[in-house]
Enzyme design. Structure first.
Site, short mmCIF file in Angstrom:
data_model
loop_
_atom_site.label_atom_id
_atom_site.label_comp_id
_atom_site.label_asym_id
_atom_site.label_seq_id
_atom_site.Cartn_x
_atom_site.Cartn_y
_atom_site.Cartn_z
N SER A 106 36.08 7.43 0.62
CA SER A 106 34.88 8.02 1.20
C SER A 106 34.68 7.62 2.66
O SER A 106 35.52 7.92 3.50
CB SER A 106 33.67 7.62 0.33
OG SER A 106 32.52 8.33 0.69
N ASP A 247 31.48 12.67 6.07
CA ASP A 247 32.26 11.44 5.95
C ASP A 247 33.68 11.80 5.51
O ASP A 247 34.04 12.98 5.42
CB ASP A 247 31.60 10.45 4.99
CG ASP A 247 31.56 10.96 3.56
OD1 ASP A 247 31.64 12.19 3.36
OD2 ASP A 247 31.47 10.13 2.63
N ASP A 249 35.47 11.93 2.79
CA ASP A 249 35.78 12.84 1.68
C ASP A 249 34.75 13.95 1.54
O ASP A 249 34.76 14.69 0.56
CB ASP A 249 35.91 12.06 0.36
CG ASP A 249 34.58 11.48 -0.13
OD1 ASP A 249 33.68 11.28 0.71
OD2 ASP A 249 34.46 11.22 -1.34
N ASP A 251 31.56 14.15 0.90
CA ASP A 251 30.50 14.21 -0.09
C ASP A 251 29.15 13.83 0.51
O ASP A 251 28.14 13.82 -0.18
CB ASP A 251 30.82 13.36 -1.33
CG ASP A 251 30.87 11.86 -1.04
OD1 ASP A 251 30.84 11.47 0.15
OD2 ASP A 251 30.97 11.09 -2.01
#
Length: 461
Positions: A106, A247, A249, A251
């Site tokens: 992440s 960010d 990834d 999410d």
């Protein structure tokens, strides 16, 4: 063996903590528990796990090992390639996969990586399911996992073309077109770098993209949602009407208005909740957020006739409460927002679409929409520690927290907690007076550093 799964999957420094050997064992065990352990007696070829990854250089290493473990148990893999985490969750469910796996850390530094799993329903796993995977990685559990030979092993199916279905889904979640709107976005050199610009261009927006050329070693480095100053400067420089920062990834989302002012997850919840209520789509007239959310969010929602339910920190706790209460909107101040009518996990691109759609439909600039919420002074400090688990029993820290809460009074809040993914203790202090809040947070940081510190000083969020 200490529990491997944290608040968001298994994480660690790639090839040190999170080794290919560990990834292989995770793959075999997950295949057994999530696919072969299912009561579904469908054909073997129906047993497949969707696997995605972000742009980290260690993704190749861990993807290969994880997939090898899955295949060795006789389960096939739908390899999605570089895709946002919420894309894996969505495609796992809509493509009828037995499970999904995402290789990403992440917003964490590039040297870290992680592996998280989704069930066939696209939701993150419950603790008991993660415990079953861990149990299958050792002793008798490991011995029960089948190891077929010859044609019994799993196969890799190239699923990169399936990602287009996620793009199509995203474009269908909004009511408006964005023709003529100038959008500036920071892709953090991560998983959003192709998909996010494509979605907004399909909807007619003029898109200016920064940090969209990943090299494997630049993900999250001085950019993305944890460095909002980058998108703030870019919006002002390019004359954008809205800035969107993801960010690694994708999410999470941190937004910026046309004046360069930051709009965090609390503001996004306040803005989008009102619109959902207007359309009769805010089930229970309730929003779910964590104890970290600013008291300004609670006051803003109350003015609009909307209730706020608070949970422990972590999107999994937000989701659990949403499912339990039948609520459709929830999230975190960090920009991890869940629109449960659309997806089963936080989705930065989806959140960006809902926010911009609200702005376009209202025919008002984002700077005006953000005025629905006043942010109360809040200070966040992270302290790097030698052992975060010693926090709970430390009498000196507990006594300092009590003193600070007493001094801040009824309108103040203090939250001190260990990070779920890093060797940090996180401090949040909130109150009416910014000076008192800063002083209290710094004093707490000094005490924690003295009692538990690793030798490094406090670090900013």
């Amino acid at each position: 063996m200490a529990r491997l799964f944290g608040t968001d999957g298994v994480r660690g420094v790639a090839n040190a903590d999170l080794t290919p050997e560990l990834a292989f064992r995770l793959g075999r065990a997950a295949a057994y528990v999530l696919a072969l352990g299912s009561e579904d007696d469908g054909a073997d070829e129906d047993k497949r796990i969707a696997v995605g990854r972000d742009t980290r250089v260690s993704g190749d290493l861990l993807e290969s090992a994880l997939i090898a473990g899955i295949l060795s148990a006789g389960v096939s893999v739908l390899r999605l390639g570089v895709v946002p985490t919420p894309g894996v969750a969505r495609l796992t469910r809509t493509l009828s996969c037995s499970a999904g796996a995402m290789i990403s850390a992440s917003h964490n530094p590039v040297e870290d990586n992680g592996i998280k799993f989704f069930g066939s329903d696209g939701f993150k796993l419950q603790d008991e399911v993660e415990d079953a995977i861990e149990a299958a990685m050792v002793g008798d559990g490991w011995g029960r996992i089948p190891r077929p030979a010859g044609t019994g092993v799993g196969r890799i199916v190239d699923g990169r073309d399936q990602v287009a279905k996620y793009v199509e889904f995203l474009t269908e979640t909004v009511r408006s077109r964005f023709d003529g709107l100038k959008v500036v976005m920071d892709c953090a050199y991560g998983a959003a770098y192709r998909i996010a610009p494509e979605v907004f261009r399909r909807l007619g927006a003029e898109v200016v993209v920064i940090n969209d050329r990943p090299t494997g070693d630049n993900i999250n480095v001085g950019c993305g949602s944890t460095h909002p100053e980058v998108i703030q400067e870019a919006v002002l420089r390019h004359g954008g009407e809205v800035g969107l920062s993801f960010d690694g990834d994708a999410d999470r989302l941190i937004a910026v208005d046309e004046k360069g002012e930051r709009i965090d997850g609390d503001h996004i919840l306040a803005i989008c909740a009102r619109r959902l209520k207007q359309y009769g789509e805010l089930d229970g007239d309730t929003v779910v957020a964590t104890v970290m959310s600013n008291v300004g969010l609670e006051k803003s929602l109350k003015q609009a006739g909307i209730s706020l339910v608070r949970t422990a920190v972590g999107d999994r706790y937000v989701m659990e409460e949403m499912v339990r209460g039948g609520y459709v909107l929830g999230g975190e101040q960090s920009g991890h927002i869940i629109f449960l009518r659309h997806n089963t996990t936080g989705d930065g691109i989806l959140t960006a679409l809902q926010l911009v759609d609200t702005m376009v439909a209202s025919a008002r600039p984002l700077s005006e929409l953000r005025e629905v919420m006043t942010t109360y002074p809040q200070k966040l400090v992270n302290v790097r520690v030698a052992d975060k688990h010693e926090l709970e029993g430390n009498v000196s820290i507990r006594e300092e927290i009590r003193r600070v809460q007493e001094q801040l009074g009824r309108d103040g809040r203090v939250l001190v907690r260990p990070s779920g993914t890093e060797p940090l203790v996180r401090i949040m202090v909130e109150g009416l007076d910014a000076g008192a809040v800063d002083a209290a947070a710094n004093r707490l940081a000094q005490v924690i550093q003295r009692e538990l510190g690793s030798g490094d000083g406090p670090v900013t969020p």
